[in-house]
Design a protein around this motif. Structure first.
Motif, PDB file in Angstrom:
ATOM      1  N   ASP A   1       0.846  -1.189   0.000  1.00  0.00           N
ATOM      2  CA  ASP A   1       0.000   0.000   0.000  1.00  0.00           C
ATOM      3  C   ASP A   1       0.884   1.243   0.000  1.00  0.00           C
ATOM      4  O   ASP A   1       1.891   1.308   0.718  1.00  0.00           O
ATOM      5  CB  ASP A   1      -0.914  -0.004   1.225  1.00  0.00           C
ATOM      6  CG  ASP A   1      -1.993   1.049   1.137  1.00  0.00           C
ATOM      7  OD1 ASP A   1      -1.667   2.243   1.310  1.00  0.00           O
ATOM      8  OD2 ASP A   1      -3.153   0.693   0.894  1.00  0.00           O
ATOM      9  N   LEU A   2       0.514   2.244  -0.803  1.00  0.00           N
ATOM     10  CA  LEU A   2       1.347   3.444  -0.920  1.00  0.00           C
ATOM     11  C   LEU A   2       1.508   4.164   0.410  1.00  0.00           C
ATOM     12  O   LEU A   2       2.531   4.823   0.651  1.00  0.00           O
ATOM     13  CB  LEU A   2       0.751   4.390  -1.964  1.00  0.00           C
ATOM     14  CG  LEU A   2       0.728   3.872  -3.405  1.00  0.00           C
ATOM     15  CD1 LEU A   2       0.125   4.918  -4.331  1.00  0.00           C
ATOM     16  CD2 LEU A   2       2.129   3.503  -3.864  1.00  0.00           C
ATOM     17  N   SER A   3       0.528   4.029   1.305  1.00  0.00           N
ATOM     18  CA  SER A   3       0.605   4.709   2.599  1.00  0.00           C
ATOM     19  C   SER A   3       1.682   4.127   3.496  1.00  0.00           C
ATOM     20  O   SER A   3       2.057   4.756   4.496  1.00  0.00           O
ATOM     21  CB  SER A   3      -0.752   4.633   3.316  1.00  0.00           C
ATOM     22  OG  SER A   3      -1.069   3.286   3.661  1.00  0.00           O
ATOM     23  N   THR A   4       2.189   2.939   3.168  1.00  0.00           N
ATOM     24  CA  THR A   4       3.196   2.301   4.016  1.00  0.00           C
ATOM     25  C   THR A   4       4.622   2.659   3.621  1.00  0.00           C
ATOM     26  O   THR A   4       5.561   2.334   4.352  1.00  0.00           O
ATOM     27  CB  THR A   4       3.048   0.769   3.976  1.00  0.00           C
ATOM     28  OG1 THR A   4       3.394   0.286   2.666  1.00  0.00           O
ATOM     29  CG2 THR A   4       1.637   0.342   4.295  1.00  0.00           C
ATOM     30  N   PHE A   5       4.805   3.315   2.483  1.00  0.00           N
ATOM     31  CA  PHE A   5       6.152   3.640   2.035  1.00  0.00           C
ATOM     32  C   PHE A   5       6.713   4.847   2.786  1.00  0.00           C
ATOM     33  O   PHE A   5       5.990   5.769   3.157  1.00  0.00           O
ATOM     34  CB  PHE A   5       6.174   3.928   0.532  1.00  0.00           C
ATOM     35  CG  PHE A   5       6.175   2.691  -0.312  1.00  0.00           C
ATOM     36  CD1 PHE A   5       7.361   2.048  -0.638  1.00  0.00           C
ATOM     37  CD2 PHE A   5       4.982   2.154  -0.771  1.00  0.00           C
ATOM     38  CE1 PHE A   5       7.362   0.911  -1.422  1.00  0.00           C
ATOM     39  CE2 PHE A   5       4.967   1.012  -1.550  1.00  0.00           C
ATOM     40  CZ  PHE A   5       6.168   0.382  -1.875  1.00  0.00           C
ATOM     41  N   SER A   6       7.994   4.809   2.992  1.00  0.00           N
ATOM     42  CA  SER A   6       8.699   5.913   3.633  1.00  0.00           C
ATOM     43  C   SER A   6       8.756   7.122   2.715  1.00  0.00           C
ATOM     44  O   SER A   6       8.454   7.039   1.515  1.00  0.00           O
ATOM     45  CB  SER A   6      10.126   5.478   3.959  1.00  0.00           C
ATOM     46  OG  SER A   6      10.850   5.260   2.737  1.00  0.00           O
ATOM     47  N   ASP A   7       9.141   8.254   3.276  1.00  0.00           N
ATOM     48  CA  ASP A   7       9.622   9.351   2.453  1.00  0.00           C
ATOM     49  C   ASP A   7      10.994   8.945   1.912  1.00  0.00           C
ATOM     50  O   ASP A   7      11.496   7.861   2.208  1.00  0.00           O
ATOM     51  CB  ASP A   7       9.706  10.625   3.285  1.00  0.00           C
ATOM     52  CG  ASP A   7       8.337  11.074   3.784  1.00  0.00           C
ATOM     53  OD1 ASP A   7       7.336  10.822   3.083  1.00  0.00           O
ATOM     54  OD2 ASP A   7       8.264  11.654   4.892  1.00  0.00           O
ATOM     55  N   CYS A   8      11.626   9.787   1.133  1.00  0.00           N
ATOM     56  CA  CYS A   8      12.892   9.425   0.507  1.00  0.00           C
ATOM     57  C   CYS A   8      13.969   9.153   1.557  1.00  0.00           C
ATOM     58  O   CYS A   8      14.249   9.997   2.418  1.00  0.00           O
ATOM     59  CB  CYS A   8      13.360  10.530  -0.422  1.00  0.00           C
ATOM     60  SG  CYS A   8      12.308  10.719  -1.889  1.00  0.00           S
ATOM     61  N   LEU A   9      14.550   7.955   1.483  1.00  0.00           N
ATOM     62  CA  LEU A   9      15.618   7.538   2.383  1.00  0.00           C
ATOM     63  C   LEU A   9      16.977   7.806   1.746  1.00  0.00           C
ATOM     64  O   LEU A   9      17.090   7.973   0.534  1.00  0.00           O
ATOM     65  CB  LEU A   9      15.483   6.042   2.692  1.00  0.00           C
ATOM     66  CG  LEU A   9      14.146   5.578   3.253  1.00  0.00           C
ATOM     67  CD1 LEU A   9      14.130   4.059   3.368  1.00  0.00           C
ATOM     68  CD2 LEU A   9      13.879   6.223   4.608  1.00  0.00           C
ATOM     69  N   TYR A  10      18.025   7.773   2.580  1.00  0.00           N
ATOM     70  CA  TYR A  10      19.365   8.071   2.099  1.00  0.00           C
ATOM     71  C   TYR A  10      20.011   6.866   1.432  1.00  0.00           C
ATOM     72  O   TYR A  10      19.850   5.719   1.868  1.00  0.00           O
ATOM     73  CB  TYR A  10      20.244   8.533   3.252  1.00  0.00           C
ATOM     74  CG  TYR A  10      19.995   9.954   3.682  1.00  0.00           C
ATOM     75  CD1 TYR A  10      20.655  11.018   3.064  1.00  0.00           C
ATOM     76  CD2 TYR A  10      19.080  10.255   4.697  1.00  0.00           C
ATOM     77  CE1 TYR A  10      20.423  12.325   3.450  1.00  0.00           C
ATOM     78  CE2 TYR A  10      18.842  11.555   5.094  1.00  0.00           C
ATOM     79  CZ  TYR A  10      19.516  12.587   4.463  1.00  0.00           C
ATOM     80  OH  TYR A  10      19.280  13.883   4.842  1.00  0.00           O
ATOM     81  N   GLY A  11      20.755   7.138   0.382  1.00  0.00           N
ATOM     82  CA  GLY A  11      21.578   6.138  -0.282  1.00  0.00           C
ATOM     83  C   GLY A  11      22.916   6.747  -0.674  1.00  0.00           C
ATOM     84  O   GLY A  11      23.036   7.970  -0.806  1.00  0.00           O
ATOM     85  N   PRO A  12      23.950   5.930  -0.867  1.00  0.00           N
ATOM     86  CA  PRO A  12      25.283   6.449  -1.184  1.00  0.00           C
ATOM     87  C   PRO A  12      25.421   6.823  -2.652  1.00  0.00           C
ATOM     88  O   PRO A  12      25.105   6.031  -3.544  1.00  0.00           O
ATOM     89  CB  PRO A  12      26.197   5.270  -0.825  1.00  0.00           C
ATOM     90  CG  PRO A  12      25.336   4.057  -1.013  1.00  0.00           C
ATOM     91  CD  PRO A  12      23.944   4.469  -0.678  1.00  0.00           C
ATOM     92  N   GLU A  13      25.878   8.041  -2.903  1.00  0.00           N
ATOM     93  CA  GLU A  13      26.169   8.515  -4.243  1.00  0.00           C
ATOM     94  C   GLU A  13      27.590   9.062  -4.265  1.00  0.00           C
ATOM     95  O   GLU A  13      28.273   9.075  -3.241  1.00  0.00           O
ATOM     96  CB  GLU A  13      25.143   9.563  -4.685  1.00  0.00           C
ATOM     97  CG  GLU A  13      23.716   9.012  -4.722  1.00  0.00           C
ATOM     98  CD  GLU A  13      22.703   9.983  -5.287  1.00  0.00           C
ATOM     99  OE1 GLU A  13      23.085  11.135  -5.593  1.00  0.00           O
ATOM    100  OE2 GLU A  13      21.532   9.603  -5.431  1.00  0.00           O
ATOM    101  N   ILE A  14      28.042   9.522  -5.412  1.00  0.00           N
ATOM    102  CA  ILE A  14      29.462   9.895  -5.554  1.00  0.00           C
ATOM    103  C   ILE A  14      29.820  11.149  -4.770  1.00  0.00           C
ATOM    104  O   ILE A  14      31.000  11.421  -4.542  1.00  0.00           O
ATOM    105  CB  ILE A  14      29.846  10.073  -7.035  1.00  0.00           C
ATOM    106  CG1 ILE A  14      29.035  11.190  -7.694  1.00  0.00           C
ATOM    107  CG2 ILE A  14      29.675   8.760  -7.784  1.00  0.00           C
ATOM    108  CD1 ILE A  14      29.480  11.505  -9.109  1.00  0.00           C
ATOM    109  N   THR A  15      28.833  11.923  -4.309  1.00  0.00           N
ATOM    110  CA  THR A  15      29.108  13.123  -3.522  1.00  0.00           C
ATOM    111  C   THR A  15      28.821  12.938  -2.035  1.00  0.00           C
ATOM    112  O   THR A  15      29.037  13.853  -1.249  1.00  0.00           O
ATOM    113  CB  THR A  15      28.277  14.310  -4.039  1.00  0.00           C
ATOM    114  OG1 THR A  15      26.879  13.989  -3.932  1.00  0.00           O
ATOM    115  CG2 THR A  15      28.608  14.617  -5.491  1.00  0.00           C
TER     116      THR A  15
END
Length: 371
Positions: A304-318
């Protein structure tokens, strides 16, 4: 966080496998990152908690203020009682790279993990401590509002002699990103989550923990990750997405499925299977068909869309940037077929509730977390 990536498969080569849960040696210049992830499932409450932590060595030319050392706690909250679904929230802490201390067998990291030695390391910052010694994991992280701590038992390995989902692929020198599963379902010895503000303390001993690790240049431009376990020794984990090798981009997947009662121990990767997948980050849907030599797997995932988090952190080149969304309330339907002469025979079908489902980068709804 939770990713695989390897390359387009060439001819199968004979290489040894390795246990990559121990820390790797960082290069002199970036980009390079290393991160660990664990997900604890409490069978007494059907609740689950995620812990991820890592370090990014960014490219030299960047002036980005994105954090380089980060830990995140993932926890379900704001639950709907009638269907026991909950939104996934994150709490994050950061520090400077110079305040991170990583050791292997109580000494600096001077070589990469070998083929078969069990992991033995410590990852320590002012906000947290994670240790793996004699196949026992202990952790204690202070997120300000929350303190998360616990002790985890012996791992259930992906394969023999430290083999992970990539198999021989993790030895190829040009692979930009790696995914290693250390344990499919380690037993919970004890855990606690303390809400410092309210004094509420939850914890338990009846559960299992999935543990994995990523390392490489950066998370990819788009990816899917999913994982789940049941009370009955059934487990799966998969990861896949856009693999970039120079100017060439292809879509690939890795997947493993276990059902001990039916003696199913299935591992698929480029070279021993073909994959057909569709994803819909706006609908919280993912489907994949895996075509192996002896078996075929059909998996569908929905949350269900209501169960998804807001944007979480992931590793990028910066550094660490908001890159993905995740739910701990996904429902997974898995059907396994065995190939017989000119036909398929259904030999297993399972529904695994309270699974994890993650959409990253371009695979999020309209690229909402691309940064």
């Amino acid at each position: 966080m939770e990713i695989l990536i390897w390359a387009v498969c060439f001819n199968l080569v004979s290489v040894s496998v390795s246990n990559q849960f121990d820390p790797h040696v960082y290069p002199d210049v970036g980009p390079f990152f290393e991160g660990w992830y664990m997900r604890l499932i409490d069978f007494s409450t059907n609740n689950s908690y995620g812990l991820l932590f890592g370090h990014v060595l960014s490219i030299q030319s960047t002036n980005s203020s994105s954090p380089k050392v980060l830990a995140s706690l993932l926890h379900r909250n704001h639950c709907i009682e009638n269907n026991n679904t909950c939104k996934l929230y994150s709490s994050n802490v950061v520090c400077r790279s110079k305040d991170l201390n990583v050791t292997v067998r109580d000494a600096p990291v001077i070589k990469n993990p070998d083929d078969k030695s069990p992991p033995h390391f410590t990852w320590q910052t002012p906000f947290g401590l994670f240790t793996q010694t004699n196949n026992i994991t202990t952790f204690h992280f202070d997120f300000g509002k929350y303190i998360f701590r616990g002790r985890i038992g012996q791992p259930v390995s992906w394969g023999p002699d430290g083999e992970g989902p990539e198999g021989w692929i993790d030895k190829l020198p040009f692979v930009p990103l790696h995914w290693f599963v250390f344990s499919l379902r380690s037993p919970v010895i004890q855990y606690e989550l303390l809400n410092v503000q309210t004094g509420q303390l939850v914890g338990g001993t009846n559960g299992v923990v999935h543990m994995e690790k990523n390392w490489g240049n950066s998370f990819p431009k788009g990816w899917i990750w999913s994982q789940g376990v049941s009370r009955h020794n059934i487990s799966f984990a998969l990861s896949g997405g856009l693999v970039s090798l120079g100017e060439i981009t292809t879509t690939q997947y890795l997947m493993g499925y276990r059902n001990l009662a039916k003696n199913l121990n299935l591992n698929y990767r480029p070279g021993n299977a073909m994959f057909s997948a569709t994803h819909n980050g706006c609908g919280g849907l993912f489907e994949i068909k895996v075509y192996g030599l002896l078996h075929e797997i059909h998996l569908s995932a929905s949350a269900d869309l209501s169960t998804f988090s807001d944007c979480l952190y992931g590793p990028e080149i910066t550094g660490f940037r908001q890159a993905c969304i995740e739910s701990y309330d996904a429902i997974i339907n898995i059907t396994v077929f065995k190939r017989e002469f000119l036909s398929l025979k259904k030999i297993d079908t399972q529904i695994i509730k309270f699974s994890a489902l993650e959409f990253g980068g371009k695979y999020t709804c309209n690229g909402q977390c691309q940064g």
